[in-house]
Design an enzyme around this catalytic site. Structure first.
Site, PDB file in Angstrom:
ATOM      1  N   PRO A   2     -13.694 -28.518  86.186  1.00 25.98           N
ATOM      2  CA  PRO A   2     -14.815 -29.228  86.783  1.00 25.98           C
ATOM      3  C   PRO A   2     -14.416 -30.061  87.982  1.00 25.98           C
ATOM      4  O   PRO A   2     -13.405 -30.757  87.971  1.00 25.98           O
ATOM      5  CB  PRO A   2     -15.293 -30.143  85.640  1.00 25.98           C
ATOM      6  CG  PRO A   2     -14.429 -29.841  84.475  1.00 25.98           C
ATOM      7  CD  PRO A   2     -13.211 -29.190  84.981  1.00 25.98           C
ATOM      8  N   GLU A   3     -15.222 -29.976  89.004  1.00 33.75           N
ATOM      9  CA  GLU A   3     -15.087 -30.841  90.161  1.00 33.75           C
ATOM     10  C   GLU A   3     -16.230 -31.861  90.105  1.00 33.75           C
ATOM     11  O   GLU A   3     -16.962 -31.911  89.122  1.00 33.75           O
ATOM     12  CB  GLU A   3     -15.138 -29.995  91.440  1.00 33.75           C
ATOM     13  CG  GLU A   3     -14.090 -28.878  91.423  1.00 33.75           C
ATOM     14  CD  GLU A   3     -14.098 -28.013  92.665  1.00 33.75           C
ATOM     15  OE1 GLU A   3     -14.399 -28.537  93.751  1.00 33.75           O
ATOM     16  OE2 GLU A   3     -13.796 -26.812  92.556  1.00 33.75           O
ATOM     17  N   HIS A 108      -9.338 -25.887  69.536  1.00 33.55           N
ATOM     18  CA  HIS A 108      -9.201 -26.676  70.753  1.00 33.55           C
ATOM     19  C   HIS A 108     -10.195 -27.832  70.834  1.00 33.55           C
ATOM     20  O   HIS A 108     -10.402 -28.398  71.893  1.00 33.55           O
ATOM     21  CB  HIS A 108      -9.323 -25.776  71.984  1.00 33.55           C
ATOM     22  CG  HIS A 108      -8.353 -24.629  71.955  1.00 33.55           C
ATOM     23  ND1 HIS A 108      -6.996 -24.823  71.910  1.00 33.55           N
ATOM     24  CD2 HIS A 108      -8.540 -23.297  71.926  1.00 33.55           C
ATOM     25  CE1 HIS A 108      -6.397 -23.644  71.871  1.00 33.55           C
ATOM     26  NE2 HIS A 108      -7.313 -22.708  71.871  1.00 33.55           N
ATOM     27  N   ARG A 127      -6.814 -25.788  77.461  1.00 34.64           N
ATOM     28  CA  ARG A 127      -5.567 -25.887  78.238  1.00 34.64           C
ATOM     29  C   ARG A 127      -4.929 -27.266  78.151  1.00 34.64           C
ATOM     30  O   ARG A 127      -3.797 -27.449  78.584  1.00 34.64           O
ATOM     31  CB  ARG A 127      -5.827 -25.514  79.699  1.00 34.64           C
ATOM     32  CG  ARG A 127      -6.045 -24.037  79.866  1.00 34.64           C
ATOM     33  CD  ARG A 127      -6.319 -23.695  81.294  1.00 34.64           C
ATOM     34  NE  ARG A 127      -5.130 -23.748  82.122  1.00 34.64           N
ATOM     35  CZ  ARG A 127      -5.133 -23.498  83.412  1.00 34.64           C
ATOM     36  NH1 ARG A 127      -6.257 -23.224  84.029  1.00 34.64           N
ATOM     37  NH2 ARG A 127      -4.029 -23.535  84.098  1.00 34.64           N
TER      38      ARG A 127
END
Length: 291
Positions: A2-3, A108, A127
């Site tokens: 995400p930006e 996760h 990640r």
DNA sequence: ATGGGGGCCTGCCGGC
DNA sequence: TGCCGGCAGGCCCCCA
């Protein structure tokens, strides 16, 4: 992942279940993400009320009623799933939103926040490039996470002059300069590529040569791209309360990102989008109309 | 002082 | 079908 626009969208999506609400229970399912959770993480959060939820750069900040702030970064693969009123809403800012398939915990799912909305918020990050930590609200700006971070691109203070001042004399490519969070906050690979396309500036151009007239093109382009993306993400959130599994899937539309070999979308250009690697990252651009 | 490269993690996709 | 390399939107550390 995400930006700025995606983080903003996630932040807005979390507001109804966090802002003004109390954290009734907090679970961590491992010792940390990119950095370890601070000592007493769960104890610090449990029972606290979230006074304000906001965003700075790519960080989501939950100011608590004890003078501390829960700092959240989604990294590249982080997302939030909100379970409320029997509905599950995935906030990843990327596909806009989708409805979670099931309620079980995946491998996760790292942090779970229960609030008195009532709601359950699950932070998932396969990640583990994301982070969650707690800082003193009064000293956020001096913390190493925020110290030196550049202006918010959507703020009035982000102007061609202020950008020019920050890239003046920089020998690196404008692409790399814009990815530097000290130059401007919140941009990542996608929106840098898209902004440069709109401003018709080559990602390969030396940053110092953008200071001045080209910055006058670039700054509005950055603001436009981000605003468009936030509007798109925000509109996909509108039906949150009524989510019933039939939400339309919002598709991001990019002019250059990921469009290698495809025609340039600028009317009359006729160029072909190219991919190059700069500082280890992909850049997409039209060599014909971006100079 | 600045800038580039590598590393952190896991998953996915395409090619052989 | 299975394996392998390449790739991924972030960020930080290290070295030149």
């Amino acid at each position: 992942m995400p930006e700025l626009p995606e983080v903003e969208t996630v932040c807005r999506g979390l507001k109804p279940v966090l802002e003004g609400h109390r954290l009734t229970r907090v679970q961590t399912r491992r010792g940390g993400l990119r950095i370890p959770f601070p000592a007493g993480f769960v104890q610090h959060l449990t029972g606290r009320r979230v006074c304000q939820l906001h965003r700075r750069a790519k960080y989501i900040l939950a100011d608590l009623d004890n003078g501390e702030t829960l700092v959240i970064h989604l990294g590249m693969s982080g997302r939030m799933t909100v379970y409320r009123d029997g509905a599950a809403l995935v906030l990843d800012g990327l596909a806009g939103e989708s409805v979670a398939a099931e309620e079980g915990h995946g491998p996760h799912d790292h942090v779970i926040l229960f609030t008195d909305a009532p709601a359950r918020i699950v932070f998932t990050d396969h990640r583990r490039f994301g982070l969650m930590t707690i800082l003193k609200t009064a000293h956020l700006a001096e913390d190493r996470l925020f110290d030196g971070i550049g202006p918010e691109p959507l703020a009035d203070s982000f102007t061609p002059a202020s950008l020019s001042a920050r890239i003046k004399g920089k020998k690196t490519a404008i692409k790399s300069a814009l990815l530097d969070q000290r130059v401007v906050a919140g941009l990542g690979n996608i929106y840098v590529c898209e902004s440069l396309f709109r401003a018709q500036i080559s990602p390969r151009r030396q940053a110092s040569t953008v200071a001045g007239a080209r910055a006058a093109q670039l700054v509005p382009a950055i603001k436009e791209v981000l605003r468009d993306a936030i509007i798109a993400g925000g509109s996909s959130l509108r039906d949150y309360r009524h989510s019933n599994g039939q939400l339309g899937t919002f598709q991001h539309h990019f002019d250059v990102y990921g469009r290698t070999g495809e025609p340039c979308l600028r009317p009359g250009c006729g160029g072909t989008i190219r991919r190059i690697v700069q500082a280890g990252r992909s850049s997409f651009y039209c060599p014909k109309c971006q100079r």
